[in-house]
Design an enzyme around this catalytic site. Structure first.
Site: not given
Ligand code: AMP
Length: 333
Positions: A113, A196, A199
């Site tokens: 950060k 994967k 966003k």
């Molecule tokens: P994020 O808000 O992108 O950090 O995602 C929150 C949680 O969603 C992560 O800690 C993962 O457990 C799950 N997650 C996000 N993207 C994926 C993905 N493409 N495939 C599987 N799990 C995901």
């Protein structure tokens, strides 16, 4: 099965996508029936980046609606808004008194950060791991479902809990450890041929749970493929493999096999394949989208859910905090 006390935070940012749903939320849904789960929407945490007050409530509301639509059951777990529990900042303050500048400055996420947002290095950022520790240990959690990147924070939660126990000579806090649901981590691929679904690679890479059928069709029609198989090469590219992986999830094995055969025979037409996948994706997500709309329109339900969550989580937090206050030496007159 041994029931664990599990705590997990939910960031109040944006809408959930298919990756969040299948990679994280479905596990929460299962866990709530198997363990003693506390799930909170981490709105105190979001303050480090000074969210617009007008947006904050809407963001919290939106994640609440979507998690409920995905199957979190406020009767089965404690689902609450972090800022409904003033006990958390009280414990955070107590833990801060025994958190050292040096150890906080060494935390990898803090150093990131400082590098990435040098104009907003506030004390809340520095003590972020202390607030995380308070979130976890206030319920005496034994397990926290976290990824590798959170391991250091979890280690600090153990450190702060142990330190408190040692200083005040009480066994108040057990040590929390990482919780892995199942052996394999699901990885939901994105639509742009890369890794994967995320966003950070743009909205075109993700299918959000609230995306309309038209938008889903549009996104899939634009999904990256390749020039197609030929006699020399019948191994799908990463981009096409991603779409096969998505098909396996939303369409099932039989249809996947059908298109894999077409691919091997160099007879696949990506246009048809993507249209078929889009329709199955729409069918897969329609019940959730409808549920989101239904819950979103039911303000009374949301009010009740938040109240139940607050009561459940407060009961557990109050017990711990009472022990902490006594240990520290606060006494009623
Ligand atoms: P994020 O808000 O992108 O950090 O995602 C929150 C949680 O969603 C992560 O800690 C993962 O457990 C799950 N997650 C996000 N993207 C994926 C993905 N493409 N495939 C599987 N799990 C995901």
């Amino acid at each position: 099965m041994n029931k664990e006390i599990i705590v997990s935070g939910i960031r109040p940012t944006g809408n959930l996508h298919l990756g969040n749903y299948l990679g994280a939320v479905t596990n929460f849904v299962k866990m709530q029936y198997e363990h003693n789960c506390f799930f909170f929407i981490a709105d105190y945490h979001s303050l480090t980046t000074h969210p617009n007050p007008k947006d904050l409530h809407n963001n919290v509301r939106q994640v609440l609606v979507e998690y409920l639509a995905c199957g979190l059951n406020p009767e089965a777990c404690a689902l609450y808004i972090q800022s409904d529990l003033p006990q958390i900042p009280e414990l955070y303050m107590m833990l801060n008194m025994h958190a050292y500048m040096g150890e906080l400055e060494r935390v990898a996420s803090f150093k990131d950060k400082v590098r990435n947002q040098p104009n907003n290095v506030n004390a809340g950022l520095l003590t972020y791991p202390v607030l995380m520790a308070a979130d976890i240990i206030i319920h005496k959690a034994s397990k926290v479902p976290v990824g590798k990147d959170q391991e250091q924070h979890l280690e600090m939660a153990r450190t702060f809990g142990n330190r408190f126990n040692r200083i005040y000579e009480k066994e108040i806090f057990p040590e929390p450890f990482a919780f892995n649901y199942g052996k394999e981590l699901v990885k939901i691929p994105g639509l742009q041929g890369g890794g994967k679904m995320s966003k950070s690679d743009g909205d075109g890479n993700v299918i959000n749970l609230i995306d309309s059928p038209e938008l889903i069709r549009k996104k899939l029609s634009r999904a990256v493929t390749d020039t197609g198989p030929n006699e020399m090469n019948t191994k799908p590219s990463d981009a096409v493999q991603n779409l096969f992986d998505l098909m396996k999830i939303v369409s099932g094995e039989d249809k996947l096999l059908h298109y894999q055969n077409l691919y091997s025979n160099c007879a696949i037409r990506y246009g048809d394949f993507k249209k078929d996948l889009a329709e199955d994706m729409v069918s897969f997500l329609t019940p959730i989208r409808e549920k989101i709309a239904e819950i979103d329109a039911n303000h009374q339900l949301l009010k009740q859910v938040v109240q139940i969550g607050k009561e459940k989580a407060s009961e557990s937090a109050n017990k711990t905090l009472k022990e902490c206050r006594e240990a520290i030496g606060f006494k009623p007159f």
